[in-house]
Design a protein around this motif. Structure first.
Motif, PDB file in Angstrom:
ATOM      1  N   ASP A   1       0.847  -1.190   0.000  1.00 45.71           N
ATOM      2  CA  ASP A   1       0.000   0.000   0.000  1.00 45.71           C
ATOM      3  C   ASP A   1       0.884   1.243   0.000  1.00 45.71           C
ATOM      4  N   TYR A   2       0.535   2.191  -0.835  1.00 46.45           N
ATOM      5  CA  TYR A   2       1.290   3.439  -0.929  1.00 46.45           C
ATOM      6  C   TYR A   2       0.351   4.621  -0.697  1.00 46.45           C
ATOM      7  N   ASN A   3       0.842   5.590   0.045  1.00 50.59           N
ATOM      8  CA  ASN A   3       0.033   6.771   0.349  1.00 50.59           C
ATOM      9  C   ASN A   3       0.189   7.811  -0.757  1.00 50.59           C
ATOM     10  N   LEU A   4      -0.411   7.532  -1.916  1.00 49.89           N
ATOM     11  CA  LEU A   4      -0.313   8.473  -3.036  1.00 49.89           C
ATOM     12  C   LEU A   4      -0.982   9.797  -2.717  1.00 49.89           C
ATOM     13  N   ALA A   5      -2.012   9.777  -1.869  1.00 47.75           N
ATOM     14  CA  ALA A   5      -2.708  11.019  -1.521  1.00 47.75           C
ATOM     15  C   ALA A   5      -1.804  11.965  -0.747  1.00 47.75           C
ATOM     16  N   GLY A   6      -0.699  11.440  -0.219  1.00 44.49           N
ATOM     17  CA  GLY A   6       0.233  12.294   0.507  1.00 44.49           C
ATOM     18  C   GLY A   6       1.114  13.139  -0.397  1.00 44.49           C
ATOM     19  N   LEU A   7       1.051  12.873  -1.702  1.00 48.42           N
ATOM     20  CA  LEU A   7       1.810  13.679  -2.658  1.00 48.42           C
ATOM     21  C   LEU A   7       1.076  14.985  -2.955  1.00 48.42           C
ATOM     22  N   SER A   8       1.760  15.898  -3.605  1.00 51.43           N
ATOM     23  CA  SER A   8       1.110  17.098  -4.144  1.00 51.43           C
ATOM     24  C   SER A   8       0.815  16.846  -5.620  1.00 51.43           C
ATOM     25  N   THR A   9       0.072  17.752  -6.235  1.00 51.51           N
ATOM     26  CA  THR A   9      -0.213  17.621  -7.664  1.00 51.51           C
ATOM     27  C   THR A   9       1.074  17.535  -8.471  1.00 51.51           C
ATOM     28  N   ARG A  10       2.024  18.416  -8.152  1.00 56.02           N
ATOM     29  CA  ARG A  10       3.263  18.441  -8.904  1.00 56.02           C
ATOM     30  C   ARG A  10       4.078  17.167  -8.718  1.00 56.02           C
ATOM     31  N   SER A  11       4.185  16.688  -7.455  1.00 58.02           N
ATOM     32  CA  SER A  11       5.004  15.495  -7.221  1.00 58.02           C
ATOM     33  C   SER A  11       4.349  14.250  -7.819  1.00 58.02           C
ATOM     34  N   PHE A  12       3.003  14.206  -7.884  1.00 57.62           N
ATOM     35  CA  PHE A  12       2.345  13.075  -8.529  1.00 57.62           C
ATOM     36  C   PHE A  12       2.659  13.067 -10.032  1.00 57.62           C
TER      37      PHE A  12
ATOM     38  N   TYR B   1      -4.725   3.732  -9.236  1.00 58.05           N
ATOM     39  CA  TYR B   1      -3.948   3.465  -8.021  1.00 58.05           C
ATOM     40  C   TYR B   1      -3.362   2.068  -8.024  1.00 58.05           C
ATOM     41  N   ASP B   2      -4.175   1.056  -8.357  1.00 59.02           N
ATOM     42  CA  ASP B   2      -3.700  -0.324  -8.306  1.00 59.02           C
ATOM     43  C   ASP B   2      -2.570  -0.574  -9.300  1.00 59.02           C
ATOM     44  N   LYS B   3      -2.702  -0.042 -10.519  1.00 60.52           N
ATOM     45  CA  LYS B   3      -1.662  -0.274 -11.517  1.00 60.52           C
ATOM     46  C   LYS B   3      -0.377   0.452 -11.137  1.00 60.52           C
ATOM     47  N   ILE B   4      -0.504   1.650 -10.575  1.00 58.08           N
ATOM     48  CA  ILE B   4       0.679   2.406 -10.140  1.00 58.08           C
ATOM     49  C   ILE B   4       1.385   1.659  -9.006  1.00 58.08           C
ATOM     50  N   ARG B   5       0.600   1.017  -8.113  1.00 56.85           N
ATOM     51  CA  ARG B   5       1.206   0.204  -7.047  1.00 56.85           C
ATOM     52  C   ARG B   5       2.099  -0.881  -7.629  1.00 56.85           C
ATOM     53  N   GLY B   6       1.606  -1.530  -8.693  1.00 56.48           N
ATOM     54  CA  GLY B   6       2.401  -2.574  -9.334  1.00 56.48           C
ATOM     55  C   GLY B   6       3.708  -2.033  -9.894  1.00 56.48           C
ATOM     56  N   PHE B   7       3.643  -0.860 -10.533  1.00 60.92           N
ATOM     57  CA  PHE B   7       4.872  -0.250 -11.046  1.00 60.92           C
ATOM     58  C   PHE B   7       5.865   0.019  -9.910  1.00 60.92           C
TER      59      PHE B   7
ATOM     60  N   ARG C   1      10.661   4.094  -6.197  1.00 60.19           N
ATOM     61  CA  ARG C   1      10.063   3.996  -4.856  1.00 60.19           C
ATOM     62  C   ARG C   1      10.902   4.753  -3.827  1.00 60.19           C
ATOM     63  N   ARG C   2      12.225   4.634  -3.942  1.00 64.84           N
ATOM     64  CA  ARG C   2      13.095   5.320  -2.992  1.00 64.84           C
ATOM     65  C   ARG C   2      13.105   6.834  -3.240  1.00 64.84           C
ATOM     66  N   ALA C   3      13.052   7.199  -4.525  1.00 60.61           N
ATOM     67  CA  ALA C   3      13.015   8.632  -4.848  1.00 60.61           C
ATOM     68  C   ALA C   3      11.779   9.307  -4.277  1.00 60.61           C
ATOM     69  N   TYR C   4      10.684   8.538  -4.188  1.00 59.47           N
ATOM     70  CA  TYR C   4       9.427   9.046  -3.625  1.00 59.47           C
ATOM     71  C   TYR C   4       9.152   8.336  -2.316  1.00 59.47           C
ATOM     72  N   GLY C   5      10.151   8.351  -1.426  1.00 58.27           N
ATOM     73  CA  GLY C   5      10.086   7.594  -0.181  1.00 58.27           C
ATOM     74  C   GLY C   5       8.924   7.966   0.715  1.00 58.27           C
ATOM     75  N   PHE C   6       8.407   9.157   0.593  1.00 62.05           N
ATOM     76  CA  PHE C   6       7.332   9.579   1.483  1.00 62.05           C
ATOM     77  C   PHE C   6       6.004   8.876   1.194  1.00 62.05           C
ATOM     78  N   ILE C   7       5.968   7.992   0.180  1.00 57.44           N
ATOM     79  CA  ILE C   7       4.738   7.248  -0.058  1.00 57.44           C
ATOM     80  C   ILE C   7       4.845   5.816   0.430  1.00 57.44           C
ATOM     81  N   THR C   8       6.010   5.429   0.974  1.00 55.10           N
ATOM     82  CA  THR C   8       6.159   4.084   1.536  1.00 55.10           C
ATOM     83  C   THR C   8       6.291   4.200   3.043  1.00 55.10           C
ATOM     84  N   PRO C   9       5.455   3.512   3.826  1.00 49.98           N
ATOM     85  CA  PRO C   9       5.437   3.682   5.275  1.00 49.98           C
ATOM     86  C   PRO C   9       6.792   3.448   5.927  1.00 49.98           C
TER      87      PRO C   9
END
Length: 680
Positions: free
Chosen positions: A3-14, A147-153, A161-169
């Motif tokens: 599970d990734y907290n994609l909602a924790g991103l901003s529009t730009r970072s998404f 969301y589900d397909k992005i999780r798979g990527f 995943r590491r570059a966007y570490g704030f979406i992994t608990p």
């Protein structure tokens, strides 16, 4: 899958996340996200890919569109939102008026969950939408990254995943721990409830206050008589009235005048339009200084930003950043980045963004995009922008959520109050003598013989110059250009009167200012360092630093940088230089399609005694760009002929036709002239 907290991103970072994935799975040649023609954000690629598989690759023009929902609610509402976004984008592609290039392949990426229930789920409904548009947007292939397909990527790409570490608990806890450990005292029990936020607001407001006072309280364009007038905004200010735009129209404004405070309070996103000198900047400065007295709920912290200065301070368009500018100008060492972020997240700032029309052409798109991104990311804050009505940048779809208003021209009572305040602000003479002067000017403006000059006294800047001329000469000018000419001449004479170092030839001093104005306006700047400008103007006059030339025409921004206090002074002096040095042929006409030069055009033609020859040259320049068989050519030729056949009130009427000729041409896209027809 994780599970990734994609909602924790901003529009730009998404958008950046989707771009990173696209570079991996589509092609390393994917072009980065940018503002599309309608404000949408998309990444593109044209060519052979290895997506969706090596055995069945896409080959053609691909568009990858990212749509980010900041606060997901539930699968049903989120799905409906995503479907609406998808349909809107396909409608834009299908609309021939939009002129968007049709993709061969299309990827729709969103952070929300699209349910896969057969026939009823939002994912199936999305595929139905693609089918609905198959004739108007004939795609060879399409895909949906929810969301589900992005999780798979993300599971497959550890580097992303590491570059966007704030979406992994796991990573977010580690990063937070590493960051907070040496800063425990700073974060202990701070800003965790509304009361704490109010304490922060008061703290930051007090730190910002000095900068606001220095920037906004002194009106440099009013501080023209040296010891005569302090130029205090609060003392001379006359209440501004505004005309709001009519519903569903950016061109028509209600005749009803409303006090500015009523309009400002009810519109959290407002665009203030007006002609040169109408008082747009003064209004924004007044709001900044008196923000605490305005009935905002909750009370915001004002930040006043000259967009021209913002753009000039950036070496390139890519470096333009409103947040970085605020940190440097307002926060310094007193307000931390964390505190500023908390205020932005809680919607407690009031952005007063002045002079959209004054940004040079090379950087205007970057400035507009930066404002749009700021509004998009921190939309709960308040925004007030100012722009000349003649400038078209405010019509960008990126400002679609801004309400429009126009600064109303002064009525008689406002004119009377302005004159009264102006003379009362002077330190020269007794109270009685100042009242007599104010009454005399008010009376003279109402005489029928001064009707034309009274019509010019509808903006603060021109009315101010009228007061300046009247107190010195006891007479009234008859034309707008004469107001500027006499006003500037008086300023230069005053400098000599109160300068105890050396007497300077006013004629030479004005020649120097004209050259500075022409050079800097040509370059699209208002600020300059004297070491940069003096070698260009080749003058023997004393250096600006030596004579401490800080007046209503120029002002000193810091120890070595000067600027024009108002763009209209720069434009007028530039027009004088072009006319008197006969550079109007080579310089002015080369900018005939540049909207920024409109006011210089009109001022120059007002200065020319016999404008026929110049109008003919201008017509020849335009004719080279037009097809003689098209109706636009015929129309402009008619305007030209009318300007040459005026018998009554010829100067004023001819100037009207010249302005019509210039306006019509400037507002036409030169790249589409060959296809233009009047009926369009």
């Amino acid at each position: 899958m994780t599970d990734y907290n994609l909602a924790g991103l901003s529009t730009r970072s998404f958008e950046q996340l989707i771009q990173a994935i696209a570079l991996k799975v589509v092609s390393s040649g994917v072009v980065v996200f940018g503002d599309g023609p309608d404000g949408g954000r998309e990444a593109t690629f044209n060519g052979l890919t290895h997506y969706p598989s090596e055995g069945n690759p896409w080959n053609g023009y691909i568009v990858i569109q990212a749509k980010f929902r900041q606060k997901p609610q539930n699968p049903q509402e989120d799905g409906e939102w995503a479907l609406k976004q998808l349909k809107s984008e396909l409608k834009d592609f299908a609309n021939p008026i939009k002129g968007r290039r049709l993709p061969d392949y299309y990827i729709f990426a969103t952070n929300v969950v699209l349910t896969p229930v057969q026939d009823k789920g939002s994912k199936d409904k999305a595929y139905d939408i693609f089918e609905e548009f198959k004739d108007s947007v004939p795609l060879k292939g399409y895909d949906i990254w929810d969301y589900d397909k992005i999780r798979g990527f993300l599971d497959n790409f550890e580097d992303i995943r590491r570059a966007y570490g704030f979406i992994t608990p796991g990573d977010v806890l580690a990063k937070i721990s590493d960051f907070i450990e040496p800063r425990k005292d700073l974060f202990a029990d701070k800003y965790t409830n509304p009361e704490d936020i109010e304490v922060l607001v008061q703290k930051v407001r007090s730190h910002f206050h000095k900068t606001i006072q220095n920037e906004c309280e002194n009106l440099c364009t009013f501080n023209l008589l040296y010891y005569h007038m302090p130029g205090n905004l609060s003392q001379i200010y006359v209440q501004t009235t505004l005309n709001e735009s009519q519903p569903f129209s950016s061109e028509e404004f209600s005749p009803e005048r409303k006090l500015w405070e009523e309009v400002v309070v009810k519109n959290p996103k407002l665009m203030v339009l007006g002609k040169p000198g109408a008082g747009k900047t003064t209004l924004l400065q007044y709001i900044a200084v008196h923000c605490d007295d305005i009935n905002f709920k909750p009370q915001p912290i004002p930040v006043f930003i000259s967009l021209k200065t913002l753009a000039e301070n950036a070496k390139s368009a890519d470096e333009i950043s409103l947040i970085s500018y605020i940190r440097k100008k307002y926060c310094r060492r007193h307000v931390s980045e964390q505190e500023l972020k908390i205020l932005l997240d809680n919607g407690r700032l009031l952005f007063l963004l002045d002079g959209l029309d004054e940004v040079i052409e090379e950087k205007i798109k970057a400035v507009v995009r930066e404002i749009h991104q700021l509004v998009d990311e921190y939309g709960d804050n308040r925004f007030i922008l100012s722009c000349r009505k003649e400038y078209q940048a405010y019509k960008s779809r990126l400002f679609g959520n801004f309400n429009l208003c126009k600064v109303a021209e002064f009525e008689q009572l406002q004119i009377d109050n302005f004159i009264k305040n102006w003379f009362a602000g002077s330190n020269d003479g007794t109270q009685l003598s100042k009242e007599i002067l104010a009454n005399n000017l008010t009376h003279k403006l109402k005489l029928e013989e001064n009707k034309r000059i009274r019509e010019l006294a509808d903006t603060p800047l021109l009315l101010h110059l009228i007061c300046l001329i009247f107190i010195e000469r006891g007479d009234l000018p008859t034309k707008k250009v004469k107001i500027f000419k006499k006003g500037i001449d008086i300023l230069l004479e005053k400098w000599n009167q109160f300068n105890d170092r050396a007497y300077l030839d006013v004629y030479e001093l004005k020649k120097t200012l004209r050259k500075i104005a022409a050079i800097t306006f040509e370059q699209g700047i208002s600020s300059f360092e004297e070491d940069e400008i003096f070698p260009l103007i080749k003058t023997n006059i004393c250096r600006l630093s030596d004579i401490e030339f800080v007046s209503g025409i120029l002002r000193k921004k810091n120890w070595q940088t000067y600027s024009f206090s108002h763009q209209i002074f720069q434009e007028y002096l530039a027009a004088e230089e072009l006319v008197y040095s006969e550079l109007i042929y080579s310089n002015l006409f080369t900018h005939i399609t540049d909207k920024r030069w409109r006011e210089v055009f009109l001022l120059a033609f007002s200065l020319i005694q016999q404008a026929d020859e110049y109008l003919w040259i201008m017509k020849e320049k335009i004719d080279l760009l037009l097809n003689p068989e098209k109706e636009l050519y015929i129309f402009l030729n008619w305007v030209y002929e009318k300007s040459l056949n005026i018998t009554l009130n010829s100067v004023k009427a001819r100037l009207f036709y010249i302005s019509l000729y210039v306006d019509f041409f400037i507002d036409t896209d030169i790249n589409k002239l060959s296809e233009f027809e009047i009926e369009e």
